[in-house]
Design an enzyme around this catalytic site. Structure first.
Site, mmCIF file in Angstrom:
data_model
loop_
_atom_site.group_PDB
_atom_site.id
_atom_site.type_symbol
_atom_site.label_atom_id
_atom_site.label_comp_id
_atom_site.label_asym_id
_atom_site.label_seq_id
_atom_site.Cartn_x
_atom_site.Cartn_y
_atom_site.Cartn_z
ATOM 1 N N CYS A 117 0.835 -1.207 0.000
ATOM 2 C CA CYS A 117 0.000 0.000 0.000
ATOM 3 C C CYS A 117 0.863 1.248 0.000
ATOM 4 O O CYS A 117 0.856 2.043 -0.926
ATOM 5 C CB CYS A 117 -0.888 0.031 1.244
ATOM 6 S SG CYS A 117 -1.920 -1.396 1.438
HETATM 7 N N1 SAJ Z 1 7.287 2.156 8.358
HETATM 8 C C1 SAJ Z 1 8.360 2.908 8.769
HETATM 9 N N2 SAJ Z 1 8.176 3.848 9.745
HETATM 10 C C2 SAJ Z 1 6.939 4.049 10.311
HETATM 11 C C3 SAJ Z 1 5.860 3.270 9.872
HETATM 12 C C4 SAJ Z 1 6.043 2.322 8.903
HETATM 13 O O1 SAJ Z 1 9.494 2.739 8.276
HETATM 14 O O2 SAJ Z 1 6.831 4.909 11.191
HETATM 15 C C5 SAJ Z 1 7.480 1.180 7.292
HETATM 16 C C6 SAJ Z 1 7.159 -0.228 7.713
HETATM 17 O O3 SAJ Z 1 8.308 -0.862 8.241
HETATM 18 C C7 SAJ Z 1 6.729 -0.873 6.394
HETATM 19 C C8 SAJ Z 1 6.100 0.282 5.639
HETATM 20 O O4 SAJ Z 1 6.574 1.488 6.263
HETATM 21 O O5 SAJ Z 1 7.849 -1.351 5.692
HETATM 22 C C9 SAJ Z 1 4.572 0.271 5.675
HETATM 23 O O6 SAJ Z 1 4.223 0.112 7.017
HETATM 24 P P1 SAJ Z 1 2.711 0.458 7.548
HETATM 25 O O7 SAJ Z 1 2.779 0.480 9.034
HETATM 26 O O8 SAJ Z 1 2.183 1.632 6.859
HETATM 27 O O9 SAJ Z 1 1.904 -0.855 7.202
HETATM 28 P P2 SAJ Z 1 1.094 -1.230 5.904
HETATM 29 O O10 SAJ Z 1 1.877 -1.071 4.663
HETATM 30 O O11 SAJ Z 1 0.512 -2.561 6.190
HETATM 31 O O12 SAJ Z 1 -0.035 -0.094 5.852
HETATM 32 C C10 SAJ Z 1 -1.339 -0.438 6.181
HETATM 33 C C11 SAJ Z 1 -2.175 0.606 5.495
HETATM 34 N N3 SAJ Z 1 -3.549 0.192 5.544
HETATM 35 C C12 SAJ Z 1 -4.302 0.356 4.438
HETATM 36 O O13 SAJ Z 1 -3.872 0.830 3.398
HETATM 37 C C13 SAJ Z 1 -5.698 -0.099 4.524
HETATM 38 C C14 SAJ Z 1 -2.007 1.945 6.176
HETATM 39 O O14 SAJ Z 1 -2.995 2.868 5.681
HETATM 40 C C15 SAJ Z 1 -2.187 1.816 7.667
HETATM 41 O O15 SAJ Z 1 -2.011 3.098 8.271
HETATM 42 C C16 SAJ Z 1 -1.143 0.857 8.184
HETATM 43 O O16 SAJ Z 1 -1.462 -0.427 7.605
HETATM 44 C C17 SAJ Z 1 -1.191 0.738 9.699
HETATM 45 O O17 SAJ Z 1 -1.479 1.766 10.348
HETATM 46 O O18 SAJ Z 1 -0.869 -0.347 10.189
#
Ligand code: SAJ
Length: 440
Positions: free
Chosen positions: A277
């Site tokens: 995403c």
């Molecule tokens: N990441 C960082 N630093 C952060 C947060 C994330 O480096 O502060 C990295 C993670 O390691 C990962 C990537 O970013 O590699 C994405 O992480 P994510 O926490 O955004 O997880 P996702 O990709 O599963 O995002 C989903 C998304 N959900 C939908 O699209 C429905 C996102 O909108 C959500 O906010 C996120 O989950 C969530 O909050 O868990």
């Protein structure tokens, strides 16, 4: 103006006698299908992958968030069934399209799954059908790609004979607090009647529905959600690079800033941006804007910074070994955690793949451990997760924490390792100013 087609369909939806079809049974489609079933709708899931269809019809789930027991119960009750046969659409009153929207190798949006699903649906479109697209995509897709193909079906008029809307998926696999059922769901239609009937349908099964005035608003809301996240991660990643130049501990800086009870939202740096995403959705938006001669600079810059983080992590590993008189070439580097985020088994777009590739190119002897991912085959290399973790930690010249799974015994790893490059602050305060630990 609501006509008889509208009111007849509305009655079926309110009585939950409407026959529902979910196109695409992945991490979005299967949970959505089960939520409609739990509300009393009979649901047919259509997916081209026969193994998935067989799993569901056998009462088993392949999706993290859906237990086998629930699929088994819903199949046995006759509410849920699955098929690869798109002709099941001929009996459908309400169709939800949940297909992937990845990027092509060129970095452009790949809309082939949406087009294919729409073209499979079109022959079965009939009066009194509502169609909702869930796949994350650029503003205008529903109108430009889906509506145009459905309107080619003889004589049916959107908003009068059939109804079309967009409703962005908000599934976060593995999350227990916010589920498909209780996460507020935005719904925007091509016409006000489309919005009304789609919101009514989803409102029968989901806890909160948020109607908006168009498909474009709904499409753009989703992209704002994920672009916001990608850009803020890019910001803290650049902050990590700045603090590295300044000799300041970025993790302490972020912890201090996070004590602000308002006007701040904590993000943390890392070795890159993974998942299906966050790294991808914003590029759908910047791609669309380029076609309108506008350069979405925030997105481009954040994407550039995030994409560079695996190389920044490599530099930290190389410098840490060098400071101990060891060239990267020939050194044994154990990568700890390869999934794209902690405590899941999803490798898509994981920065670990880039870090391992870069280490191998520099001649390091790379191995990895991940309790969720037994093997990786990527580009020109294949690796298996090492068996005896602590023995490998002991013999490694450098342990690189790339994904901070909560299942790791970090105190034991700190005790056993000779050098740790912690790109996720997995060790927390244990790792601060520790002679064996280098943090991002
Ligand atoms: N990441 C960082 N630093 C952060 C947060 C994330 O480096 O502060 C990295 C993670 O390691 C990962 C990537 O970013 O590699 C994405 O992480 P994510 O926490 O955004 O997880 P996702 O990709 O599963 O995002 C989903 C998304 N959900 C939908 O699209 C429905 C996102 O909108 C959500 O906010 C996120 O989950 C969530 O909050 O868990």
């Amino acid at each position: 103006m609501e006509n008889s087609t509208f009111t007849e369909l509305m009655t079926k939806l309110e009585q939950r006698t409407a026959r529902v079809v979910v196109l695409g049974l992945g991490y979005v489609g299967l949970p959505l299908a089960t939520v409609f079933c739990e509300a009393g709708f009979r649901v047919v899931g259509i997916d081209p992958v026969e193994e998935k269809v067989n799993e569901i019809n056998s009462g088993r789930s392949y999706v993290l968030d859906i237990p086998d027991e629930q699929v088994d119960r819903l199949v046995k009750s006759g509410l849920l069934s699955a098929t690869t046969d798109f002709s099941a659409l001929k009996d459908a009153d309400a169709v939800s399209i949940c297909v992937p929207t990845p990027l092509r190798k060129t970095g452009d949006p790949d809309l082939s799954f949406i087009v294919s699903a729409t073209e499979s649906l079109a022959p079965y479109l009939h009066k009194g059908m509502v169609v909702v697209l869930e796949s994350s995509t650029y503003p205008g897709t529903t109108r430009e790609l889906v509506l145009t193909r459905l309107c080619e079906v003889g004589g049916l008029q959107v908003g009068k004979d059939f109804f079309l809307a967009f409703s962005p998926e908000r599934v976060d696999p593995g999350r227990k607090d916010w589920t498909t059922y209780n996460t507020p769901k935005v719904v925007g239609g091509i016409t006000s009647a489309c919005t009304k009937i789609s919101a009514a349908w989803y409102g029968q099964a989901l806890k909160t529905v948020v109607p908006v005035t168009s498909t474009e608003v709904a499409e753009m809301a989703k992209l704002l959600e994920n672009t916001f996240r990608m850009i803020n991660i890019g910001l803290v990643n650049e902050l990590a690079i700045m603090c590295d130049r300044l000799g300041i501990d970025v993790w302490e800086v972020i912890e201090a800033a996070a004590t602000k009870p308002f006007g701040f939202m904590k993000f943390t740096p890392g070795p890159g941006l993974g998942g299906h995403c966050i790294p991808i959705d914003p590029l759908y938006l910047s791609w669309k804007l380029r076609s309108l001669n506008y350069n979405a600079r925030f997105i481009e810059l954040a994407s550039e910074i995030n994409t560079n983080m695996p190389r920044f992590a490599l530099g930290k590993i190389q410098d840490a070994l060098n400071d101990r008189g060891k060239p990267l070439k020939g050194s044994r580097v154990l990568v700890l955690g390869v999934a794209y985020k902690p405590d899941i088994d999803d490798l898509r777009e994981s920065p670990a793949l880039d870090v391992i590739g870069l280490l191998r190119k520099k001649g390091a002897q790379v191995s990895y451990h991940d309790p969720y991912i037994p093997a990786i085959s990527h580009d020109d290399w294949t690796l298996q997760s090492v068996e005896d973790l602590m023995a490998q930690v002991k013999t490694a010249d450098c342990v690189a924490v790339i994904t901070n799974h909560s299942s790791y015994d970090y105190p034991a790893i700190l005790e056993t390792a000779s050098l740790i490059v912690d790109t996720r602050n997995a060790l927390g305060n244990m790792g601060r100013d520790h002679p064996k630990v280098v943090r991002l």
